[in-house]
Scaffold this motif. Structure first.
Motif, short mmCIF file in Angstrom:
data_model
loop_
_atom_site.label_atom_id
_atom_site.label_comp_id
_atom_site.label_asym_id
_atom_site.label_seq_id
_atom_site.Cartn_x
_atom_site.Cartn_y
_atom_site.Cartn_z
N MET A 1 0.84 -1.18 0.00
CA MET A 1 0.00 0.00 0.00
C MET A 1 0.89 1.25 0.00
SD MET A 1 -3.21 1.26 2.33
CE MET A 1 -4.27 -0.05 1.97
N ARG A 2 0.42 2.30 -0.65
CA ARG A 2 1.18 3.55 -0.67
C ARG A 2 0.30 4.70 -0.20
NH1 ARG A 2 -0.09 6.41 -5.37
NH2 ARG A 2 1.81 7.60 -5.64
N ILE A 3 0.94 5.78 0.18
CA ILE A 3 0.23 6.96 0.65
C ILE A 3 -0.34 7.71 -0.55
CG2 ILE A 3 0.51 9.19 1.82
CD1 ILE A 3 2.72 7.84 3.51
N HIS B 1 0.53 13.02 0.73
CA HIS B 1 1.96 12.71 0.77
C HIS B 1 2.75 13.97 1.11
CE1 HIS B 1 5.87 11.09 -0.16
NE2 HIS B 1 5.31 9.89 -0.26
N HIS B 2 3.69 13.85 2.01
CA HIS B 2 4.47 15.01 2.44
C HIS B 2 5.23 15.65 1.28
CE1 HIS B 2 7.43 11.76 2.99
NE2 HIS B 2 8.35 12.69 2.78
N ARG C 1 3.26 9.08 8.63
CA ARG C 1 3.42 8.08 7.57
C ARG C 1 2.85 6.71 7.95
NH1 ARG C 1 8.35 9.92 8.49
NH2 ARG C 1 9.33 7.93 8.90
N ASP C 2 3.20 6.23 9.12
CA ASP C 2 2.73 4.90 9.53
C ASP C 2 1.21 4.87 9.63
OD1 ASP C 2 5.33 3.97 9.59
OD2 ASP C 2 5.55 4.26 11.76
N TRP C 3 0.63 5.91 10.21
CA TRP C 3 -0.82 5.97 10.31
C TRP C 3 -1.45 6.04 8.92
CZ3 TRP C 3 -4.20 9.93 8.82
CH2 TRP C 3 -5.54 9.72 9.18
N LEU C 4 -0.90 6.86 8.05
CA LEU C 4 -1.44 6.98 6.69
C LEU C 4 -1.40 5.64 5.96
CD1 LEU C 4 0.16 10.40 5.73
CD2 LEU C 4 -2.30 9.95 5.91
#
Length: 176
Positions: A1-3, A8-9, A73-76
């Motif tokens: 899975m990707r953000i 995305h930052h 990031r981890d949460w996203l």
């Protein structure tokens, strides 16, 4: 899975930098009108000042949101389809998503005294000062009417500090 790109930052880093470059150009235009004394030039100078300040403020807000997204990031990645509204709720930004210091405090972003001064200089311009002549809060209006509207400074010192702040934040996010 990707953000998702919208969360995305790197998307926010790029947008922050693009607004920063626009602020720099606006500042140069502002300087060209600073010594004019006629009424029309005064109004142009006022508009250029406010627009320059709001551009720098938005650029700083975007880099702080980039940092918040980076920290999340981890949460996203753990969410099926997170939304921006859910991201704001993570740091209570749904009440006022423009509050620099809410992000700094929530994510324990280490900022120097000079960084704090930089953010203080521009914070009003993400809320109201770039768009309206006075804030909504009547007590603040009364104070400004009595003491004057001191709304921060546009100039080389803050331009350079904004660039340095954004560069440092990007370097932190680019480490991983």
């Amino acid at each position: 899975m990707r953000i998702r790109d919208s969360l995305h930052h790197q998307t926010y880093i790029e947008h922050s930098k693009s607004i920063l470059y626009a602020a720099d150009e606006n500042l140069e235009l502002l300087k060209s009108f600073m010594d004019s004394r006629d009424q029309d030039s005064r109004v142009k100078t006022l508009g250029l000042y406010r627009s320059t300040m709001i551009l720098y403020a938005v650029s700083l807000e975007l880099i702080l949101k980039a940092r918040a997204l980076y920290e999340e990031r981890d949460w996203l990645l753990s969410q099926k389809k997170p939304t921006f509204k859910e991201f704001l709720a993570r740091w209570n930004g749904n009440k006022t998503g423009h509050d620099f210091f809410r992000i700094v405090d929530h994510y324990k972003i280490d900022i120097s005294k000079e960084d704090r001064e930089l953010l203080e200089n521009f914070k009003e311009f993400t809320g109201w000062a770039g768009r309206y002549p006075y804030p909504k809060d009547d007590l603040a209006v009364q104070k400004m009417e009595k003491e004057g509207r001191n709304l921060g400074s546009a100039g080389l010192r803050f331009k350079n500090r904004a660039h340095e702040f954004i560069k440092r934040e990007v370097e932190i996010m680019d480490k991983n």
